[in-house]
Design a protein around this motif. Structure first.
Motif, PDB file in Angstrom:
ATOM      1  N   ARG A  46       0.839  -1.205   0.000  1.00 50.06           N
ATOM      2  CA  ARG A  46       0.000   0.000   0.000  1.00 50.06           C
ATOM      3  C   ARG A  46       0.874   1.256   0.000  1.00 50.06           C
ATOM      4  O   ARG A  46       0.607   2.217  -0.724  1.00 50.06           O
ATOM      5  N   ALA A  47       1.941   1.257   0.804  1.00 49.81           N
ATOM      6  CA  ALA A  47       2.849   2.405   0.860  1.00 49.81           C
ATOM      7  C   ALA A  47       3.548   2.614  -0.483  1.00 49.81           C
ATOM      8  O   ALA A  47       3.703   3.758  -0.940  1.00 49.81           O
ATOM      9  N   GLU A  48       3.956   1.534  -1.123  1.00 46.70           N
ATOM     10  CA  GLU A  48       4.608   1.647  -2.427  1.00 46.70           C
ATOM     11  C   GLU A  48       3.641   2.167  -3.482  1.00 46.70           C
ATOM     12  O   GLU A  48       4.003   3.007  -4.305  1.00 46.70           O
ATOM     13  N   ARG A  49       2.399   1.678  -3.456  1.00 40.98           N
ATOM     14  CA  ARG A  49       1.397   2.171  -4.403  1.00 40.98           C
ATOM     15  C   ARG A  49       1.128   3.663  -4.183  1.00 40.98           C
ATOM     16  O   ARG A  49       0.974   4.416  -5.135  1.00 40.98           O
ATOM     17  N   GLN A  50       1.091   4.095  -2.912  1.00 45.51           N
ATOM     18  CA  GLN A  50       0.880   5.511  -2.618  1.00 45.51           C
ATOM     19  C   GLN A  50       2.058   6.331  -3.118  1.00 45.51           C
ATOM     20  O   GLN A  50       1.879   7.419  -3.669  1.00 45.51           O
ATOM     21  N   PHE A  51       3.282   5.824  -2.915  1.00 45.29           N
ATOM     22  CA  PHE A  51       4.462   6.527  -3.411  1.00 45.29           C
ATOM     23  C   PHE A  51       4.372   6.700  -4.925  1.00 45.29           C
ATOM     24  O   PHE A  51       4.602   7.788  -5.452  1.00 45.29           O
ATOM     25  N   LEU A  52       4.017   5.628  -5.630  1.00 48.15           N
ATOM     26  CA  LEU A  52       3.894   5.706  -7.088  1.00 48.15           C
ATOM     27  C   LEU A  52       2.802   6.674  -7.514  1.00 48.15           C
ATOM     28  O   LEU A  52       2.982   7.432  -8.472  1.00 48.15           O
ATOM     29  N   LEU A  53       1.690   6.657  -6.820  1.00 52.98           N
ATOM     30  CA  LEU A  53       0.599   7.576  -7.144  1.00 52.98           C
ATOM     31  C   LEU A  53       1.056   9.022  -6.956  1.00 52.98           C
ATOM     32  O   LEU A  53       0.836   9.880  -7.830  1.00 52.98           O
ATOM     33  N   ASP A  54       1.719   9.302  -5.834  1.00 50.23           N
ATOM     34  CA  ASP A  54       2.242  10.650  -5.587  1.00 50.23           C
ATOM     35  C   ASP A  54       3.264  11.042  -6.655  1.00 50.23           C
ATOM     36  O   ASP A  54       3.268  12.172  -7.144  1.00 50.23           O
ATOM     37  N   TYR A  55       4.126  10.105  -7.023  1.00 51.83           N
ATOM     38  CA  TYR A  55       5.159  10.351  -8.031  1.00 51.83           C
ATOM     39  C   TYR A  55       4.520  10.681  -9.381  1.00 51.83           C
ATOM     40  O   TYR A  55       4.944  11.599 -10.073  1.00 51.83           O
ATOM     41  N   GLU A  56       3.489   9.945  -9.748  1.00 51.74           N
ATOM     42  CA  GLU A  56       2.814  10.188 -11.021  1.00 51.74           C
ATOM     43  C   GLU A  56       2.046  11.509 -11.015  1.00 51.74           C
ATOM     44  O   GLU A  56       1.901  12.145 -12.054  1.00 51.74           O
ATOM     45  N   ARG A  57       1.562  11.910  -9.864  1.00 55.20           N
ATOM     46  CA  ARG A  57       0.811  13.167  -9.772  1.00 55.20           C
ATOM     47  C   ARG A  57       1.713  14.391  -9.722  1.00 55.20           C
ATOM     48  O   ARG A  57       1.272  15.496 -10.015  1.00 55.20           O
ATOM     49  N   THR A  58       2.950  14.209  -9.284  1.00 52.29           N
ATOM     50  CA  THR A  58       3.870  15.343  -9.172  1.00 52.29           C
ATOM     51  C   THR A  58       5.047  15.084 -10.112  1.00 52.29           C
ATOM     52  O   THR A  58       4.845  14.843 -11.281  1.00 52.29           O
ATOM     53  N   ASP A  59       6.241  15.120  -9.592  1.00 52.87           N
ATOM     54  CA  ASP A  59       7.426  14.758 -10.367  1.00 52.87           C
ATOM     55  C   ASP A  59       8.557  14.441  -9.391  1.00 52.87           C
ATOM     56  O   ASP A  59       8.397  14.540  -8.171  1.00 52.87           O
ATOM     57  N   ALA A  60       9.695  14.075  -9.950  1.00 54.46           N
ATOM     58  CA  ALA A  60      10.821  13.655  -9.113  1.00 54.46           C
ATOM     59  C   ALA A  60      11.313  14.798  -8.221  1.00 54.46           C
ATOM     60  O   ALA A  60      11.699  14.570  -7.072  1.00 54.46           O
ATOM     61  N   LYS A  61      11.274  16.015  -8.721  1.00 55.53           N
ATOM     62  CA  LYS A  61      11.763  17.152  -7.935  1.00 55.53           C
ATOM     63  C   LYS A  61      10.906  17.369  -6.690  1.00 55.53           C
ATOM     64  O   LYS A  61      11.431  17.524  -5.579  1.00 55.53           O
ATOM     65  N   VAL A  62       9.590  17.371  -6.859  1.00 58.41           N
ATOM     66  CA  VAL A  62       8.677  17.561  -5.725  1.00 58.41           C
ATOM     67  C   VAL A  62       8.841  16.420  -4.722  1.00 58.41           C
ATOM     68  O   VAL A  62       8.904  16.644  -3.506  1.00 58.41           O
ATOM     69  N   MET A  63       8.911  15.195  -5.240  1.00 58.56           N
ATOM     70  CA  MET A  63       9.054  14.041  -4.349  1.00 58.56           C
ATOM     71  C   MET A  63      10.396  14.074  -3.616  1.00 58.56           C
ATOM     72  O   MET A  63      10.472  13.697  -2.448  1.00 58.56           O
ATOM     73  N   ALA A  64      11.442  14.528  -4.281  1.00 58.53           N
ATOM     74  CA  ALA A  64      12.757  14.626  -3.642  1.00 58.53           C
ATOM     75  C   ALA A  64      12.710  15.611  -2.480  1.00 58.53           C
ATOM     76  O   ALA A  64      13.246  15.339  -1.407  1.00 58.53           O
ATOM     77  N   GLU A  65      12.045  16.732  -2.691  1.00 58.36           N
ATOM     78  CA  GLU A  65      11.916  17.712  -1.615  1.00 58.36           C
ATOM     79  C   GLU A  65      11.083  17.157  -0.467  1.00 58.36           C
ATOM     80  O   GLU A  65      11.420  17.340   0.701  1.00 58.36           O
ATOM     81  N   ARG A  66      10.013  16.479  -0.807  1.00 59.00           N
ATOM     82  CA  ARG A  66       9.116  15.917   0.203  1.00 59.00           C
ATOM     83  C   ARG A  66       9.825  14.883   1.081  1.00 59.00           C
ATOM     84  O   ARG A  66       9.616  14.835   2.293  1.00 59.00           O
ATOM     85  N   HIS A  67      10.660  14.066   0.455  1.00 53.84           N
ATOM     86  CA  HIS A  67      11.340  12.990   1.195  1.00 53.84           C
ATOM     87  C   HIS A  67      12.757  13.366   1.618  1.00 53.84           C
ATOM     88  O   HIS A  67      13.456  12.546   2.223  1.00 53.84           O
ATOM     89  N   ARG A  68      13.163  14.597   1.258  1.00 57.34           N
ATOM     90  CA  ARG A  68      14.513  15.083   1.577  1.00 57.34           C
ATOM     91  C   ARG A  68      15.584  14.128   1.049  1.00 57.34           C
ATOM     92  O   ARG A  68      16.545  13.763   1.752  1.00 57.34           O
ATOM     93  N   LYS A  69      15.383  13.737  -0.200  1.00 53.81           N
ATOM     94  CA  LYS A  69      16.313  12.849  -0.899  1.00 53.81           C
ATOM     95  C   LYS A  69      16.616  13.457  -2.262  1.00 53.81           C
ATOM     96  O   LYS A  69      16.030  14.460  -2.657  1.00 53.81           O
ATOM     97  N   SER A  70      17.504  12.817  -3.005  1.00 54.09           N
ATOM     98  CA  SER A  70      17.832  13.308  -4.342  1.00 54.09           C
ATOM     99  C   SER A  70      16.777  12.846  -5.345  1.00 54.09           C
ATOM    100  O   SER A  70      16.038  11.885  -5.096  1.00 54.09           O
ATOM    101  N   GLU A  71      16.738  13.529  -6.482  1.00 50.22           N
ATOM    102  CA  GLU A  71      15.816  13.125  -7.537  1.00 50.22           C
ATOM    103  C   GLU A  71      16.169  11.734  -8.054  1.00 50.22           C
ATOM    104  O   GLU A  71      15.281  10.950  -8.400  1.00 50.22           O
TER     105      GLU A  71
END
Length: 91
Positions: A46-71
């Motif tokens: 479920r967590a992985e599916r949510q991550f993918l859904l968030d990734y598809e709705r935004t982009d790598a840059k937004v997700m990187a900022e959200r998770h404090r990781k690199s793109e």
């Protein structure tokens, strides 16, 4: 996952194991391990599916900022998540 329904399924399997000659104590032990493992796996999926859904709705840059990781980390996790997420079987 409907945890109540799943728990009832587990209890039914315990009864079936007892009918086959397995002690109730051992059947409970085995099926509890199965139940906990299945619930943990479902939560990870479920967590992985949510991550993918968030990734598809935004982009790598937004997700990187959200998770404090690199793109690159985000893209790698997305690729891995696509491979790991269980695909439900229709039936």
């Amino acid at each position: 996952m409907n945890y109540g329904l799943f728990h009832q399924w587990v209890l039914d399997r315990v009864d079936e194991l007892v009918e086959m000659g397995v002690s109730r104590r051992e059947a409970n032990h085995l099926m509890t391990a199965l139940e906990l493992g299945a619930i943990a796996d479902e939560a990870r999926n479920r967590a992985e599916r949510q991550f993918l859904l968030d990734y598809e709705r935004t982009d790598a840059k937004v997700m990187a900022e959200r998770h404090r990781k690199s793109e690159a980390w985000v893209r790698k996790r997305a690729r891995k998540a696509r491979q790991l997420v269980a695909t439900p079987v229709a039936g």
